[in-house]
Design an enzyme around this catalytic site. Structure first.
Site, PDB file in Angstrom:
ATOM      1  N   GLN A 256      44.472  27.290  24.549  1.00 37.18           N
ATOM      2  CA  GLN A 256      43.202  26.627  23.804  1.00 37.18           C
ATOM      3  C   GLN A 256      43.608  25.604  22.914  1.00 37.18           C
ATOM      4  O   GLN A 256      43.300  24.708  22.940  1.00 37.18           O
ATOM      5  CB  GLN A 256      42.448  27.941  23.041  1.00 37.18           C
ATOM      6  CG  GLN A 256      41.913  28.827  23.809  1.00 37.18           C
ATOM      7  CD  GLN A 256      41.224  29.886  23.182  1.00 37.18           C
ATOM      8  OE1 GLN A 256      41.423  30.007  21.828  1.00 37.18           O
ATOM      9  NE2 GLN A 256      40.713  31.026  23.554  1.00 37.18           N
TER      10      GLN A 256
ATOM     11  N   ASP B 246      45.187  38.219  28.463  1.00 36.81           N
ATOM     12  CA  ASP B 246      43.946  38.888  28.154  1.00 36.81           C
ATOM     13  C   ASP B 246      43.851  40.234  28.928  1.00 36.81           C
ATOM     14  O   ASP B 246      42.994  41.124  29.176  1.00 36.81           O
ATOM     15  CB  ASP B 246      42.932  38.236  28.787  1.00 36.81           C
ATOM     16  CG  ASP B 246      42.498  36.771  27.671  1.00 36.81           C
ATOM     17  OD1 ASP B 246      42.969  36.986  26.611  1.00 36.81           O
ATOM     18  OD2 ASP B 246      42.147  35.854  28.485  1.00 36.81           O
TER      19      ASP B 246
ATOM     20  N   ARG C  50      43.527  43.421  19.442  1.00 35.40           N
ATOM     21  CA  ARG C  50      43.690  44.445  20.478  1.00 35.40           C
ATOM     22  C   ARG C  50      45.137  45.118  20.476  1.00 35.40           C
ATOM     23  O   ARG C  50      44.919  46.251  21.128  1.00 35.40           O
ATOM     24  CB  ARG C  50      43.737  43.355  21.642  1.00 35.40           C
ATOM     25  CG  ARG C  50      42.393  42.840  22.018  1.00 35.40           C
ATOM     26  CD  ARG C  50      42.332  41.939  23.271  1.00 35.40           C
ATOM     27  NE  ARG C  50      41.053  41.646  23.580  1.00 35.40           N
ATOM     28  CZ  ARG C  50      40.507  40.547  24.287  1.00 35.40           C
ATOM     29  NH1 ARG C  50      41.486  39.768  24.966  1.00 35.40           N
ATOM     30  NH2 ARG C  50      39.288  40.059  24.361  1.00 35.40           N
TER      31      ARG C  50
HETATM   32  C1  S3P Z   1      42.080  30.801  27.015  1.00 37.54           C
HETATM   33  C2  S3P Z   1      43.426  31.126  26.433  1.00 37.54           C
HETATM   34  C3  S3P Z   1      43.865  32.175  25.834  1.00 37.54           C
HETATM   35  C4  S3P Z   1      43.140  33.430  26.228  1.00 37.54           C
HETATM   36  C5  S3P Z   1      41.468  33.046  26.182  1.00 37.54           C
HETATM   37  C6  S3P Z   1      41.300  31.919  27.142  1.00 37.54           C
HETATM   38  C7  S3P Z   1      41.560  29.621  27.613  1.00 37.54           C
HETATM   39  O1  S3P Z   1      43.980  32.216  24.521  1.00 37.54           O
HETATM   40  O2  S3P Z   1      43.336  34.577  25.480  1.00 37.54           O
HETATM   41  O3  S3P Z   1      40.809  34.279  26.612  1.00 37.54           O
HETATM   42  O4  S3P Z   1      40.822  29.504  28.115  1.00 37.54           O
HETATM   43  O5  S3P Z   1      42.522  28.364  27.193  1.00 37.54           O
HETATM   44  P1  S3P Z   1      44.959  31.491  23.538  1.00 37.54           P
HETATM   45  O6  S3P Z   1      45.136  30.009  24.093  1.00 37.54           O
HETATM   46  O7  S3P Z   1      44.592  31.694  22.207  1.00 37.54           O
HETATM   47  O8  S3P Z   1      46.380  32.143  24.052  1.00 37.54           O
END
Ligand code: S3P
Length: 448
Positions: free
Chosen positions: A174, A325, A356
């Site tokens: 993200q 996840d 979690r």
């Molecule tokens: C996601 C990245 C992950 C994941 C989230 C979706 C994404 O989070 O846990 O459900 O779509 O880039 P992080 O980037 O915080 O690891």
């Protein structure tokens, strides 16, 4: 609140499709909104998280139209505004439960000369957003937030965003994506360095829409990603693959319930997402990947899953980004396996839709399974068959533990109840109907 209960189920038999990938769906709407011309997106996840992103992209000036597709399902037609063309929204953008929507939008807004305020539900407003804010400030955005950099949060985007080189302090797709999206409107090259590779859907899709993205693998499993700023993105057609993070639930249920034989069609098998399947294979799970193919730049396969006797394993910390996840449902599988399963390096689970790590340990203990947190590791003692169950689980606005504990109840000795199944609609709107169609026994707890 939608209280649900699951009891003795199965065998699970049949062919299903799971909804579209959540990560890819958010990105498809955002990049479609930035492209010049029309994009047609099919297989989009129409879960609450993604619908919030759709509403936000409309508020930022893009045109999104949902239509019935000729062959069934829906197609989303997105007419974009071009990189640099987002309009200032005239109201607060409410992202609901969507952490991905919030972080990626922060990047988009930071790279445009507009001001916008983001908020979300109680879960999203609890989650710290500093990790994304820090590099975006370096790119020239101003961000004003509540204590701990929590939503509601206001971004004053940069008039001329600066391209930066950014080393991610913690692996996060993200945060990587937020920086790349802000970098789209920066003159020059924006570079993100990750020490462990995280899901690369943004990189793949940016290329699909016409951007130049160079990716160099490092010797230690990381990547150096460089985006050339101010590309002309063109509208593109896209088929969103089935979400491996959603397929995880029927797959584990089929492994646990004797006599099960389930095919899940069209599941994304990008190796940066398939750590759970790797782990389940190591545990002795019968999972076959058939008919491997590419759709929209992403690898896809049909998964065939049969009931299996599982054995406990050690899951290395280096695998965490590829299954971040999936720990709630892996912990459920571990509870039914023979021997101990040790999952290492789960610190990140504390900042998801809920904590979690604590939720899994508490829920398993309530179901009669020994689960210990040691530092950032989780250790589950398997029962080599059905554990007791018989607990009521508080889901705390978090869809994945909600689904994981419903799967637990389907195969445990006594039913499991969850206080609220409503959050499941964020990622897997038809979860209950789809599972029951395969042979599960999940019902409204207040209608029995
Ligand atoms: C996601 C990245 C992950 C994941 C989230 C979706 C994404 O989070 O846990 O459900 O779509 O880039 P992080 O980037 O915080 O690891």
């Amino acid at each position: 609140m939608t209280p649900l209960t699951s009891g003795s189920s199965g065998p699970l038999v049949g062919r299903i499709r799971v909804p579209g990938d959540k990560s890819i769906s958010h990105r498809a709407l955002m990049l479609g909104a930035l492209a010049v011309g029309e994009s047609r997106i099919s297989g989009l996840l129409e879960g609450e998280d993604v619908l919030r992103t759709a509403t936000a992209m409309r508020a930022l000036g893009a045109t999104l139209i949902r239509e019935a597709a000729p062959g069934g399902g829906t197609v989303w037609r997105v007419a974009g505004v071009g990189v640099g063309g987002l309009a200032e929204p005239d109201d607060i953008l409410d992202l609901g439960n969507a952490g991905t929507g919030a972080r990626l939008l922060m990047g988009l807004i930071a790279g445009h000369p507009i001001t916008a305020t983001l908020t979300g539900d109680a879960s999203l407003r609890r989650r710290p957003r500093a990790r994304a804010a820090e590099p975006l400030r370096r790119m020239g955005a101003r961000i004003v937030a509540r204590d701990g950099c929590r939503l509601p949060l206001t971004i004053v985007g940069a008039v001329e965003p600066m391209p930066i080189e950014y080393r991610l302090p913690v692996p996060s797709a993200q945060v990587k994506s937020a920086v790349l999206l802000a970098g789209l409107n920066a003159a020059g090259a924006t570079t993100v360095i990750e020490t462990l590779a995280t899901r690369d859907h943004s990189e793949r899709m940016l290329r699909h829409f016409g951007a130049t993205v160079d990716v160099e693998a490092t010797e230690t499993g990381g990547r150096i990603i460089t985006l050339t700023g101010q590309p002309e993105l063109h509208g593109a057609d896209l088929v969103v693959p089935g979400d491996p993070s959603s397929a995880a639930f029927p797959a584990v249920a089929a492994l646990l319930l004797a006599g099960s034989d389930v095919t899940i069609e069209g599941v994304g098998i990008n190796t940066l997402r398939t750590g759970l399947f790797t782990t389940l294979l190591e545990m002795g799970g019968a999972i076959e990947f058939r008919n491997e193919r590419l759709t929209g730049g992403e690898p896809v396969a049909d998964l065939v899953v049969r009931a299996s006797r599982l054995a406990g394993v050690e899951v290395p910390a280096s695998r965490a980004p590829s299954m971040i996840d999936e720990y709630p449902i892996l912990a459920v599988a571990a509870a039914f396996a023979r021997g101990r399963t040790t999952m290492r390096g789960l610190g990140e689970l504390r900042v998801k839709e809920s904590d979690r790590l604590a939720a899994i340990a508490r829920g398993l203990a309530a179901c009669g399974v020994s689960a210990t947190i040691s530092g950032d590791d989780l250790i589950v003692e398997g029962h080599d068959g059905p554990p007791p169950g018989g607990a009521a689980i508080a889901t705390q606005l978090d869809h994945r533990p909600a689904m994981a504990f419903l799967i637990f109840g389907m195969a445990a000795r006594k039913p499991v109840a969850i206080d609220d199944g409503a959050p499941i609609a964020t990622s897997f709107p038809d979860f209950v109907a789809l599972m029951n169609g395969l042979g599960a026994s999940i019902a409204r707890a207040d209608r029995e």
